[in-house]
Motif scaffolding. Structure first.
Motif, mmCIF file in Angstrom:
data_model
loop_
_atom_site.group_PDB
_atom_site.id
_atom_site.type_symbol
_atom_site.label_atom_id
_atom_site.label_comp_id
_atom_site.label_asym_id
_atom_site.label_seq_id
_atom_site.Cartn_x
_atom_site.Cartn_y
_atom_site.Cartn_z
ATOM 1 N N GLN A 1 -9.805 -2.196 -3.515
ATOM 2 C CA GLN A 1 -8.954 -2.262 -2.331
ATOM 3 C C GLN A 1 -8.300 -0.896 -2.114
ATOM 4 O O GLN A 1 -7.609 -0.388 -2.992
ATOM 5 N N TRP B 1 0.929 2.710 -3.501
ATOM 6 C CA TRP B 1 -0.311 2.844 -4.270
ATOM 7 C C TRP B 1 -0.546 4.290 -4.707
ATOM 8 O O TRP B 1 -0.184 5.246 -3.993
ATOM 9 N N ASN C 1 -1.416 4.922 4.500
ATOM 10 C CA ASN C 1 -0.547 3.922 3.874
ATOM 11 C C ASN C 1 0.867 3.921 4.423
ATOM 12 O O ASN C 1 1.773 3.330 3.826
ATOM 13 N N TYR D 1 -5.788 5.975 -0.934
ATOM 14 C CA TYR D 1 -4.754 5.214 -1.650
ATOM 15 C C TYR D 1 -5.366 3.886 -2.095
ATOM 16 O O TYR D 1 -5.873 3.125 -1.273
ATOM 17 N N TYR D 2 -5.314 3.609 -3.383
ATOM 18 C CA TYR D 2 -5.995 2.439 -3.907
ATOM 19 C C TYR D 2 -5.040 1.538 -4.677
ATOM 20 O O TYR D 2 -4.005 1.975 -5.202
ATOM 21 N N ASP D 3 -5.413 0.274 -4.773
ATOM 22 C CA ASP D 3 -4.626 -0.719 -5.496
ATOM 23 C C ASP D 3 -4.944 -0.596 -6.992
ATOM 24 O O ASP D 3 -6.088 -0.824 -7.406
ATOM 25 N N ALA E 1 0.819 -1.221 0.000
ATOM 26 C CA ALA E 1 0.000 0.000 0.000
ATOM 27 C C ALA E 1 0.848 1.263 0.000
ATOM 28 O O ALA E 1 0.364 2.338 -0.413
#
Length: 203
Positions: A170, A95, A175, A162-164, A92
């Protein structure tokens, strides 16, 4: 004058003997004493006691085996959980991020615990997503930290999400990497060592 000698019949001697005599094939005698009868009659009770002792020993051995399996499984699960936390924290940290909006912020109470529930929405390439994962700390927060979390993320607040990129559903709000994964790792290693020790002690 000669004293009269009384003759004792052989049958009387045989009947007064504490042993029982019987013929064998018309010849010889087989002697069966009362001690032999007592030894034979006592044999079933000794067999029963031996069986009970063996059964109890088997039960204790089974309980020790189940405890060993439980401790080893629990220890491995905690070690695996700490490894997963460490992996997700590092993942993370790199990301990409977008703007999001807090839509739920409250303390939720259950029989076992009180937890802070934070939910937020964000959009990736025109598709709206919703998540309640704040971070991958892996540990429940103390009461003061839960209240601070609710204050930091009130409903309606704009936040950085913060995303995948490989799976935009997700996401996290925080993070930064932390050392909280050390806690389940340490507990898991202790529990696992206890399970392995029971194997050594019990042979």
């Amino acid at each position: 004058m000669l004293a009269h000698k009384q003759m004792i019949p052989p049958g009387a001697l045989m009947s007064s003997c504490p042993r029982h005599l019987s013929g064998a094939n018309g010849g010889g005698l087989t002697i069966r004493s009362s001690r032999a009868r007592f030894a034979v009659s006592d044999q079933p009770s000794r067999i029963a006691r031996a069986g009970l002792t063996q059964a109890l020993g088997g039960t204790h051995s089974s309980m020790r085996s189940e405890m060993t399996i439980f401790l080893c499984a629990l220890g491995l699960a905690l070690v695996g959980f700490s490894a997963w936390i460490r992996y997700m924290q590092r993942k993370a940290s790199s990301w990409p991020f977008v703007n999001g909006l807090i839509v739920e912020s409250e303390l939720r109470h259950t029989i076992d615990e009180t937890s802070a529930h934070i939910a937020y929405e964000y959009s990736i390439t025109g598709r709206r997503h919703k998540s309640s994962q704040v971070s991958y700390s892996g540990m429940s927060k103390a009461s003061s930290e839960r209240e601070a979390l609710i204050s930091r993320y009130p409903v309606g607040a704009e936040v950085t999400v913060y995303y995948d990129p490989t799976d935009p559903s997700q996401a996290v709000l925080e993070n930064k990497q932390s050392n909280t994964w050390h806690i389940p790792l340490a507990i898991g290693l202790v529990v696992l060592a206890g399970g392995l020790l029971t194997v050594v002690v019990n042979g």
